[in-house]
Structures are given as C-alpha cells and as structure tokens.
Design a protein around this motif. Structure first.
Motif, PDB file in Angstrom:
ATOM      1  N   TYR A  86      36.517  -7.673  -2.856  1.00  0.00           N
ATOM      2  CA  TYR A  86      37.212  -7.346  -1.610  1.00  0.00           C
ATOM      3  C   TYR A  86      36.209  -7.035  -0.503  1.00  0.00           C
ATOM      4  O   TYR A  86      36.265  -7.591   0.590  1.00  0.00           O
ATOM      5  N   THR A 149      44.473 -10.668   1.686  1.00  0.00           N
ATOM      6  CA  THR A 149      44.319  -9.495   0.827  1.00  0.00           C
ATOM      7  C   THR A 149      45.469  -9.407  -0.179  1.00  0.00           C
ATOM      8  O   THR A 149      45.246  -9.239  -1.390  1.00  0.00           O
ATOM      9  N   THR A 185      42.031  -3.704   5.676  1.00  0.00           N
ATOM     10  CA  THR A 185      41.972  -5.029   6.315  1.00  0.00           C
ATOM     11  C   THR A 185      42.412  -4.931   7.771  1.00  0.00           C
ATOM     12  O   THR A 185      41.772  -5.483   8.668  1.00  0.00           O
TER      13      THR A 185
END
Ligand SMILES: Nc1ncnc2c1ncn2[C@@H]1O[C@H](COP(=O)(O)OP(=O)(O)OP(=O)(O)O)[C@@H](O)[C@H]1O
Ligand SMILES: [Mg+2]
Lengths: 289, 321
Positions: A86, A149, A185
């Motif tokens: 991530y 995501t 995000t």
C-alpha cells in the motif's frame, strides 16, 4: 432594448462574500473540468495506470495459489506485506504520479490549449477558479485511488478465505483498517494534489520539481526529525493501520498522532492553495507568439 | 466634481499607460477616454491592438499607468466581467465541447442558474445565427462559425462593454454584414464596443470613433472624419522610378491630388506628396496608359505614417483585405 435591462436584473450579485455564488461557480467549473479531463479517451491511460495494484493483488490472490495460501496461513505477515504494498506502490507511486499527472495538467493543459482565458474572462474570483480546478482534480483522484485501494483490499480479503475474512472485517479490526486505508488515500490526494497544482502553476517545466518532490518523499525516512515533518508521506505513514518498519537506516521520530497529522495536512493544503491563488493573478494570457 | 466622477464611470480610461514585454514595446504612453458607441482600434500587425485589449481586460498588467473600465480596475475580475465581454483574437477552444455547451458552460461559471444560462445561451446563439449548428462540436465548425460562436460566448452574459479583437476576421460578406448590424444594434442599446481591425475601411462604416495605432503609439484619435483630416495634414510621400520623370511631373500637376513633386537627384525618379493616395494611383494608371512611359517602381517612402495611411485609403494597401 428592454431585454438588456431585464437581463441585468437577474445577474448574480457580486457582493463581497457570496458563498452561494462561489459554490455555484465551483460546481460549474467541476462540470467543465471533469467532463473534459476525466471522461474522454485521454483519461484511459490514467485508469489503466491506477488499476495496476488491483491487478497485482488479483494475481497474488487468485492466480498464484501459493500466494493465496500464504495470505490465509500467515495473516499477520500478509497484512504487513499489504501495508508495504500500500505504502510503496499505491501511495508513493500510483497516487503520487497519478496526482502529479492530474493536478499539474489542470492549468498547464489549458495554457497549452490556449483556453484558460475563458475562465479569466468570467466574473469569477481567481481564488474560486483555483478552488474549482482543485476540487475537480480532487474528485477525479479520490474516486480513482479509493477504488484502487478498495480493489486491492478486496483481493486481500478474498484470499483470506470465507468466513475468516468476513469475521475479521465485521467482528474484528478489519473495517477500521479498511476505512483508515481509504482515509489515507484521500488525504494523500488532498496533499499531493495541492503540491502539484502549485508546481504546475509556478514552473514552465514541472517534471524536474516533481521529481525533486519524489526524491524528497522517498528519502524522507532518512531525514532528521525536523525535516521529516516537512513532507506529506511522514503524516500518511504515521496514520498506517499496520505499524510499518522503515528499515534499519530510518531515523526515529515519535509518531505524530492522527489528531495532529490530519489537521496538519489540511492546513498545509489550504496554505498551498492560498499561494496558488496569489500566483494565478500573475498568470498572463497565453500568448500568441 | 460630481460630473467628473460620473464621467469616469461611463468611460474607459487609459492614463499614460505603457506595456513592455521585457525589452519589447507593446504600447507606449497611451492616454485615451472612450465613451459609449463603437470605437475602432485600427493598426497594422504588431501595432499593439491586442496588447491594449488585454490590458483593458486584466489579462496582462501595465508596466506603467492606470486603466479604468467604467470606474472598475482590471485587477478585479469578478466585478469587471459582470460588465465586460471580451472576444479575443485566438481561435482556440476548450476541448470536446459543442457550441451550445461552450457558451453555456461559461455562463454557469459566471454564476447563472441552469435555466437562466440556457436562455441566455440560446439568445446569444441566435444573435450570431448559429442555431442549427448549436449542438455540433466546435471542432467541426468552419473558421467563420468558430469566430461567431466565440462572439456569442462573449456577449452571452449581456455585458455593457464589449471588447472585440478582429471580430470580422474570417467572415464571409454575408456574415460580416450581419455582424456589423449586430454591433450597431448593441451600440444603440448603449453599449461600449471596442473593435479592432487591420483595415480602417472595414470598420469605418460602423464606427463612431477611430483610434489609429502604430508601433505601440496612438497616432490619431477622434471621429472618423476628424481622423481623415488629421491624416491629410500629413501627406503621404511616394517615390516613382521612371524614365521620364519631368514629363510625369508635368502631367501630375495637371491634377490636384498632389501637393508637392520633387525630382530625384539622379533624374531617374520623382518624389511626390499626396493627400489622396487613392486618387493619385488612379491618376498614375491613366498617365501610364496615355503616355506609354516606363514606370519601374512605385513605393511609399514615409513608412510609419504610410502603414496607417494605407488603412485610411483601404484596399490599395496590397492585399490586406
Ligand atoms: N507575449 C509577448 N511577448 C513579447 N512580445 C509581445 C507579446 N505580445 C505582443 N508582443 C509584441 O508587442 C507588440 C504588439 O503586439 P500586439 O499583439 O498587441 O499587436 P496587434 O496590433 O494585435 O497585431 P496583430 O494585428 O498581428 O494582431 C508586437 O511587437 C509584439 O511582437
Ligand atoms: Mg492582435
């Protein structure tokens, strides 16, 4: 002609602080920008780019049975691995370069097309123009990268296997983690978006400044604590739901609490946008020469 | 005092304005006060017409001097463009829009509601006679249609000051006549129209006032007839190279279009000064046909003034039209 007089009475009033007018204008700018920049074929490349992490997680979870088995058997490891994917791939690469592309082009693209002056010739405060452009970039990047995501997380949970995944998600800490990732995000789009909007406004050739920012953000873990805080990734990093190790070379700095990180990022964004709206007063008409 | 203020708020005022692009002169020491009606800004390429218009609309900032549009400073776009519409010179558009979307999108940026923007869009499109093409992509328009849709976009929000940079460029005679009629109509409604052109002839017919500009300086300003008179005080000098200059001089003086003639030192040419170049050229043609003399070259001498003079006399200027 009488219609002229009638017309001027329906004209929106240009008072000092007319929030409803500004919101209407921002919506109008959003409508133009989203349609122009994120609807057409030009945006296809961006969508493919944003899909890379999802495809990677898909391959790991479904195509590679070992990967899937690994995720199932060593869940804590898998979670840490995802945390690294991530941060390394989604945040530092996809969101970073995606925002660079989206936000640097908001003004530059129109300077190249010689169409920016149509905005400059509207009864529109320059600050509102900056806000409208920024929100259109934000809308596009937030939709795109929260989907990235969410898609990546989906395959992580899918590989975990039913019912363990559902239990973890709804009875365990899963949902909180998912929402935190999505929140990070969004904050990343907010911060990087502002930075790149300004870079696109200030520099004729924004590639080099963008790469400098990239270097700064990657080397952030090496920086002394004071400098560390002058970056976006530092705040995003400290928000990570899974504690991540920055490696043996990293300087240690006490974690910044989310109560500081989140407002810091928002204040930073506001400052940068303020700078942009000062700058845009000086942007002259795209010249013919 | 009071009437002075009233004056300021009904006029467009340039107070000793200069604009330099680095070293390059855009316009120099311009002082103007423009009242309602049609004002034409006439000058050759690079004379500073677009520079003046960009200054008026705040797209560029003056190096020196002050500008006021009906009492509003060009630094205040929100107030300025509730009153001003600018149809620029450049044939560029935001990507992918139809004519209707183009006009309406920016009306909404002005802050109009969907319904009002829709009404105003149709009214503007009707004024430039593009109803049929309204829902086609601008990219597929002809040059004249693109010119007209830009005109529609700049008048759609009902400004009281219209600034139009070469708005007749690329229009066929029909559209040109229609557009001029529209300008006259707008002027009658009490608007300020500032229209630029290369060719005085073209805007002459509709202007209340002409401003002649060359090399960044205002050469002359006033009512159309006033400008003509002013130019007549500066007769144009022309040199003619020919084999029998004395003979030519004698024939020329038979007419009254020439105020002065002077033999060149090498006896192979003649300098003349004329207040009416058009009549002079006609005369010269006739002399050549009648006498059969050999004319090698005819060239204006007085360059600066001549460039503008060409516009005054219209189409003799060598294909500018
Ligand atoms: N952005 C710029 N940078 C440098 N010089 C410029 C710029 N814009 C205009 N100039 C110069 O300023 C002068 C006036 O130009 P301007 O565009 O105002 O002329 P114009 O009368 O509109 O000409 P045209 O009839 O070709 O449109 C010219 O010498 C031009 O080269
Ligand atoms: Mg020009």
């Amino acid at each position: 002609m009488s219609s002229m007089i009638e017309a001027s009475t329906v004209k929106p009033a240009a008072t000092q602080l007319d929030w409803s007018l500004w919101l209407r204008q921002i919506r109008a700018i959003l409508r133009i920008e989203v349609k122009k920049n994120f609807w057409g074929k030009r945006a296809l490349l961006l969508y493919l780019f944003a899909a890379i992490p999802v495809v990677l997680m898909f391959l790991l979870a479904i195509v590679d049975p070992n990967g899937s088995a690994d995720i199932r058997n060593k869940w804590p490891n898998a979670q840490e691995a995802f945390g690294n994917i991530y941060e390394g791939l989604i945040l530092r690469t996809m969101v970073f370069f995606g925002c660079a592309w989206i936000f640097m082009n908001l003004f530059r693209g129109e300077v190249v097309d010689k169409s920016l002056h149509y905005y400059f010739l509207c009864s529109l405060r320059r600050e509102v123009l900056v806000a409208g452009k920024y929100f259109s970039g934000l809308l596009a990047s937030v939709v795109l990268f929260t989907l990235t995501t969410a898609g990546s997380l989906f395959f992580l949970y899918y590989a975990r296997g039913y019912p363990a995944n559902v239990d973890y998600l709804f009875d365990g800490p899963g949902m909180g983690q998912v929402l935190t990732y999505l929140g990070i995000t969004i904050l990343a789009c907010l911060g990087y978006g502002a930075v790149f909007l300004v870079i696109g406004l200030f520099f004729r050739n924004p590639i080099i400044p963008a790469l400098l920012v990239y270097g700064w953000e990657w080397l952030n873990f090496l920086l002394p604590p004071v400098l560390k805080k002058i970056s976006i990734i530092h705040y995003l990093h400290t928000l990570s739901p899974i504690p991540l190790n920055e490696g043996p070379l990293a300087t240690v700095v006490e974690a910044t609490s989310p109560w500081i990180s989140v407002p810091s990022l928002i204040v930073f964004t506001a400052l940068v946008l303020f700078l942009a709206s000062i700058r845009i007063r000086g942007v002259s008409h795209p010249s013919n020469h | 005092m009071h009437s002075n203020i009233e004056h300021r708020t009904s006029q467009i005022i340039f107070g000793d304005v200069s604009k330099f692009y680095g070293e390059i002169l855009g316009v120099n020491r311009v002082s103007l006060a423009i009242a309602p009606g049609i004002t034409s800004l006439v000058g050759p390429n690079g004379s500073g017409k677009t520079t003046l218009m960009n200054l008026m609309t705040g797209l560029i900032q003056p190096t020196r001097g002050r500008i006021s549009i009906l009492g509003i400073s060009p630094d205040n776009p929100q107030e300025l463009f509730s009153k001003v519409g600018y149809c620029g010179q450049f044939d560029s558009f935001p990507k992918g829009m139809t004519g209707y979307e183009f006009v309406k999108s920016f009306l909404r940026v002005h802050g109009y509601s969907n319904k009002v923007a829709d009404e105003k869009t149709w009214r503007a499109i009707e004024r430039v006679d593009l109803i049929e093409a309204a829902h086609r992509k601008v990219a597929g328009y002809s040059k004249g249609m693109r010119q007209r849709i830009r005109l529609a976009q700049s008048i759609a929000h009902d400004p009281v000051v219209m600034i139009l940079d070469e708005p007749l460029n690329g229009l066929d005679p029909m559209a040109r006549a229609e557009t001029i009629r529209l300008f006259r109509q707008l002027a009658k409604e009490g608007l300020h129209l500032i229209v630029s052109s290369h060719i005085l002839h073209e805007v002459n017919v509709m202007s209340d006032r002409v401003v002649l500009i060359n090399n960044g300086y205002i050469l002359a300003e006033g009512g159309v007839t006033g400008v003509r008179e002013e130019m007549e005080e500066h007769p144009m000098q022309i040199m003619i190279r020919c084999d029998l200059p004395q003979d030519l001089a004698a024939r020329i003086f038979a007419s009254d279009s020439v105020v002065e003639a002077q033999l060149h030192r090498d006896k192979q040419g003649l300098f003349i000064r004329t207040r009416n170049a058009e009549a002079f050229y006609l005369l010269l043609n006739r002399i050549v046909v009648e006498s059969g003399m050999n004319i090698e070259a005819v060239a204006p001498v007085d360059d600066d003034l001549n460039a503008v003079y060409q516009y005054l006399i219209g189409s003799n200027g060598g294909g500018q039209a």
